[in-house]
Design a protein around this motif. Structure first.
Motif, PDB file in Angstrom:
ATOM      1  N   SER A  26       0.806  -1.216   0.000  1.00  0.00           N
ATOM      2  CA  SER A  26       0.000   0.000   0.000  1.00  0.00           C
ATOM      3  C   SER A  26       0.843   1.272   0.000  1.00  0.00           C
ATOM      4  CB  SER A  26      -0.919   0.013   1.226  1.00  0.00           C
ATOM      5  OG  SER A  26      -0.146  -0.034   2.425  1.00  0.00           O
ATOM      6  N   ALA A  27       2.160   1.144   0.151  1.00  0.00           N
ATOM      7  CA  ALA A  27       3.038   2.313   0.230  1.00  0.00           C
ATOM      8  C   ALA A  27       3.490   2.750  -1.162  1.00  0.00           C
ATOM      9  CB  ALA A  27       4.252   1.986   1.092  1.00  0.00           C
ATOM     10  N   GLY A  47      13.084  -3.194  14.311  1.00  0.00           N
ATOM     11  CA  GLY A  47      11.817  -3.909  14.376  1.00  0.00           C
ATOM     12  C   GLY A  47      10.643  -3.098  14.870  1.00  0.00           C
ATOM     13  N   ALA A  48      10.859  -2.226  15.868  1.00  0.00           N
ATOM     14  CA  ALA A  48       9.757  -1.436  16.416  1.00  0.00           C
ATOM     15  C   ALA A  48       9.479  -0.189  15.585  1.00  0.00           C
ATOM     16  CB  ALA A  48      10.070  -1.036  17.856  1.00  0.00           C
ATOM     17  N   ILE A  49      10.397   0.180  14.704  1.00  0.00           N
ATOM     18  CA  ILE A  49      10.234   1.350  13.836  1.00  0.00           C
ATOM     19  C   ILE A  49       9.521   0.981  12.539  1.00  0.00           C
ATOM     20  CG2 ILE A  49      11.519   3.056  12.467  1.00  0.00           C
ATOM     21  CD1 ILE A  49      13.614   3.099  14.687  1.00  0.00           C
ATOM     22  N   LEU A  50       9.857  -0.177  11.995  1.00  0.00           N
ATOM     23  CA  LEU A  50       9.359  -0.602  10.680  1.00  0.00           C
ATOM     24  C   LEU A  50       7.839  -0.515  10.511  1.00  0.00           C
ATOM     25  CD1 LEU A  50      11.679  -3.649   9.959  1.00  0.00           C
ATOM     26  CD2 LEU A  50      11.328  -1.716   8.425  1.00  0.00           C
ATOM     27  N   PRO A  51       7.023  -0.990  11.451  1.00  0.00           N
ATOM     28  CA  PRO A  51       5.573  -0.983  11.225  1.00  0.00           C
ATOM     29  C   PRO A  51       4.978   0.407  11.062  1.00  0.00           C
ATOM     30  CG  PRO A  51       6.145  -2.445  13.047  1.00  0.00           C
ATOM     31  CD  PRO A  51       7.361  -1.632  12.729  1.00  0.00           C
ATOM     32  N   HIS A  52       5.712   1.440  11.467  1.00  0.00           N
ATOM     33  CA  HIS A  52       5.183   2.796  11.455  1.00  0.00           C
ATOM     34  C   HIS A  52       5.692   3.626  10.278  1.00  0.00           C
ATOM     35  CE1 HIS A  52       3.662   1.908  15.445  1.00  0.00           C
ATOM     36  NE2 HIS A  52       4.875   1.490  15.781  1.00  0.00           N
ATOM     37  N   LEU A  53       6.533   3.046   9.434  1.00  0.00           N
ATOM     38  CA  LEU A  53       7.039   3.755   8.259  1.00  0.00           C
ATOM     39  C   LEU A  53       6.018   3.672   7.135  1.00  0.00           C
ATOM     40  CD1 LEU A  53      10.771   2.605   8.381  1.00  0.00           C
ATOM     41  CD2 LEU A  53       9.813   4.784   9.146  1.00  0.00           C
ATOM     42  N   LYS A  54       5.694   4.807   6.519  1.00  0.00           N
ATOM     43  CA  LYS A  54       4.552   4.877   5.592  1.00  0.00           C
ATOM     44  C   LYS A  54       4.915   5.163   4.141  1.00  0.00           C
ATOM     45  CE  LYS A  54       1.818   4.475   9.171  1.00  0.00           C
ATOM     46  NZ  LYS A  54       1.179   3.165   9.438  1.00  0.00           N
ATOM     47  N   ASN A 276       8.831   9.759   8.529  1.00  0.00           N
ATOM     48  CA  ASN A 276       7.719   9.944   7.595  1.00  0.00           C
ATOM     49  C   ASN A 276       7.546  11.412   7.222  1.00  0.00           C
ATOM     50  OD1 ASN A 276       6.931   7.201   7.507  1.00  0.00           O
ATOM     51  ND2 ASN A 276       5.703   7.421   9.355  1.00  0.00           N
ATOM     52  N   THR A 277       7.573  12.265   8.234  1.00  0.00           N
ATOM     53  CA  THR A 277       7.367  13.701   8.009  1.00  0.00           C
ATOM     54  C   THR A 277       8.459  14.297   7.131  1.00  0.00           C
ATOM     55  OG1 THR A 277       6.253  13.939  10.141  1.00  0.00           O
ATOM     56  CG2 THR A 277       7.135  15.946   9.158  1.00  0.00           C
ATOM     57  N   ASP A 278       9.703  13.856   7.363  1.00  0.00           N
ATOM     58  CA  ASP A 278      10.838  14.417   6.648  1.00  0.00           C
ATOM     59  C   ASP A 278      11.087  13.755   5.296  1.00  0.00           C
ATOM     60  OD1 ASP A 278      11.158  15.965   8.869  1.00  0.00           O
ATOM     61  OD2 ASP A 278      13.156  15.237   9.401  1.00  0.00           O
ATOM     62  N   SER A 279      10.324  12.732   4.955  1.00  0.00           N
ATOM     63  CA  SER A 279      10.659  11.944   3.762  1.00  0.00           C
ATOM     64  C   SER A 279      10.665  12.743   2.476  1.00  0.00           C
ATOM     65  CB  SER A 279       9.682  10.764   3.624  1.00  0.00           C
ATOM     66  OG  SER A 279       8.345  11.232   3.454  1.00  0.00           O
ATOM     67  N   ASN A 280       9.835  13.762   2.379  1.00  0.00           N
ATOM     68  CA  ASN A 280       9.771  14.557   1.154  1.00  0.00           C
ATOM     69  C   ASN A 280      10.033  16.034   1.417  1.00  0.00           C
ATOM     70  OD1 ASN A 280       9.028  12.548  -0.859  1.00  0.00           O
ATOM     71  ND2 ASN A 280       7.094  12.389   0.241  1.00  0.00           N
ATOM     72  N   ARG A 281      10.646  16.312   2.553  1.00  0.00           N
ATOM     73  CA  ARG A 281      10.814  17.719   2.930  1.00  0.00           C
ATOM     74  C   ARG A 281      12.286  18.082   3.058  1.00  0.00           C
ATOM     75  NH1 ARG A 281       8.528  19.444   8.638  1.00  0.00           N
ATOM     76  NH2 ARG A 281      10.559  18.617   9.305  1.00  0.00           N
ATOM     77  N   SER A 282      12.656  19.159   2.426  1.00  0.00           N
ATOM     78  CA  SER A 282      13.960  19.782   2.641  1.00  0.00           C
ATOM     79  C   SER A 282      13.726  21.173   3.190  1.00  0.00           C
ATOM     80  CB  SER A 282      14.769  19.861   1.340  1.00  0.00           C
ATOM     81  OG  SER A 282      15.086  18.581   0.864  1.00  0.00           O
ATOM     82  N   LYS A 283      14.697  21.695   3.911  1.00  0.00           N
ATOM     83  CA  LYS A 283      14.548  23.048   4.423  1.00  0.00           C
ATOM     84  C   LYS A 283      14.586  24.058   3.286  1.00  0.00           C
ATOM     85  CE  LYS A 283      17.445  23.949   7.721  1.00  0.00           C
ATOM     86  NZ  LYS A 283      18.708  23.921   8.462  1.00  0.00           N
TER      87      LYS A 283
END
Length: 284
Positions: A26-27, A47-54, A276-283
């Motif tokens: 779905s990603a 392991g605890a980070i992976l399920p929350h990556l979108k 997730n928030t930073d994935s498509n963001r540059s300053k």
């Protein structure tokens, strides 16, 4: 814990490189390579980070030299340099036909991520550095003391009768402001004790790199970086991170309150949210 679509081993001339490949239908069509720190393998680190990556439909999590299920062909522990670990990853990426990907690295894996980015600049898009080794050099007195402590830790870790002392020295060097005697520290010690000689090799790898590499050039070779520093880590690390971010439009620095060097284990959901928030963001 989330299960990967593929668990496999790539056999190279000196290494059996074990890796896990996770798929999320779905990603968006986007790839992410995640590199663990010294002593704790990829599955446990991420392991605890992976399920929350979108934002990635394929996420590759290898075990680096000296850790997890990646082994020399003779299944003995040997020393290695950062360039050899990068060569392992390059072979794995070529094997999987990964020509473009985002990249994340924690601690020792953060140093390897920076070396990989420098070697394949056009292949790496976004980079996430979590408490990366070599980001900062302390003053001469602190640097000398830390270097001596970390090498003493490596020596003790190779001696099966002194693993506990070696782990204590290692944790004192990388996380001096941690909460001692806590349940979290007990868990960390247990995880780090799985391959103590492999951890020693990773420590020595970082130590050698600290002496040989041009840190300024290595940082200059990075692009589109989000970095994560624990609030209880050495304040000089966050100061250096902010210093870089102040002069680089493509470098963002996050201070993770309530965490020390072990922040992937302490704040996994927050780390994932920021990735997730930073994935498509540059300053701008």
């Amino acid at each position: 814990m989330l299960e990967p679509a593929i668990k496999s081993t790539l056999t190279l001339p000196t290494q059996e490189v074990y890796y896990r490949l996770y798929r999320f239908d779905s990603a968006p069509s986007r790839r992410l390579l995640l590199l663990h720190g010294g002593g704790v393998a990829g599955k446990i680190t991420w392991g605890a980070i992976l399920p929350h990556l979108k934002h990635w439909n394929e996420i590759l999590v290898p075990d680096l030299r000296g850790t997890g299920r990646t082994r020399y062909l003779d299944h003995k522990e040997h020393g290695f340099e950062g360039e050899e670990v990068v060569a392992d990853l390059a072979a794995l990426l070529d094997h999987l036909a990964w020509s473009e990907f985002d990249l994340g690295g924690y601690s020792y894996g953060g140093m390897i991520a920076m070396l990989l980015k420098a070697s394949r600049p056009s292949a790496v898009g976004k980079t996430y550095l979590i408490e990366p080794a070599l980001l900062v050099k302390m003053n001469d007195e602190e640097s000398t003391r830390s270097h001596e402590m970390i090498l003493h830790a490596a020596k003790r870790l190779r001696d099966l009768e002194n693993i506990g002392e070696g782990l204590e020295l290692f944790l004192d060097a990388i996380s001096p402001q941690r909460i001692r005697g806590s349940k979290n520290e007990e868990i960390i010690r247990e995880r780090l004790s799985h391959r103590p000689a492999g951890l020693a090799s990773a420590i020595e790898c970082v130590s050698h790199a600290a002496k040989q590499l041009d840190r300024t050039a290595l940082i200059a070779a990075q692009a589109n970086v989000s970095s994560f520093i624990g609030g209880r880590s050495h304040p000089e690390i966050y100061r250096r991170c902010r210093e870089i971010a102040a002069i680089r439009n493509d470098w963002t620095c996050h201070l993770i309150q309530g965490a020390d060097h072990a922040l992937p284990f302490q704040k996994p959901e927050l780390i994932a949210e920021l990735m997730n928030t930073d994935s498509n963001r540059s300053k701008t």
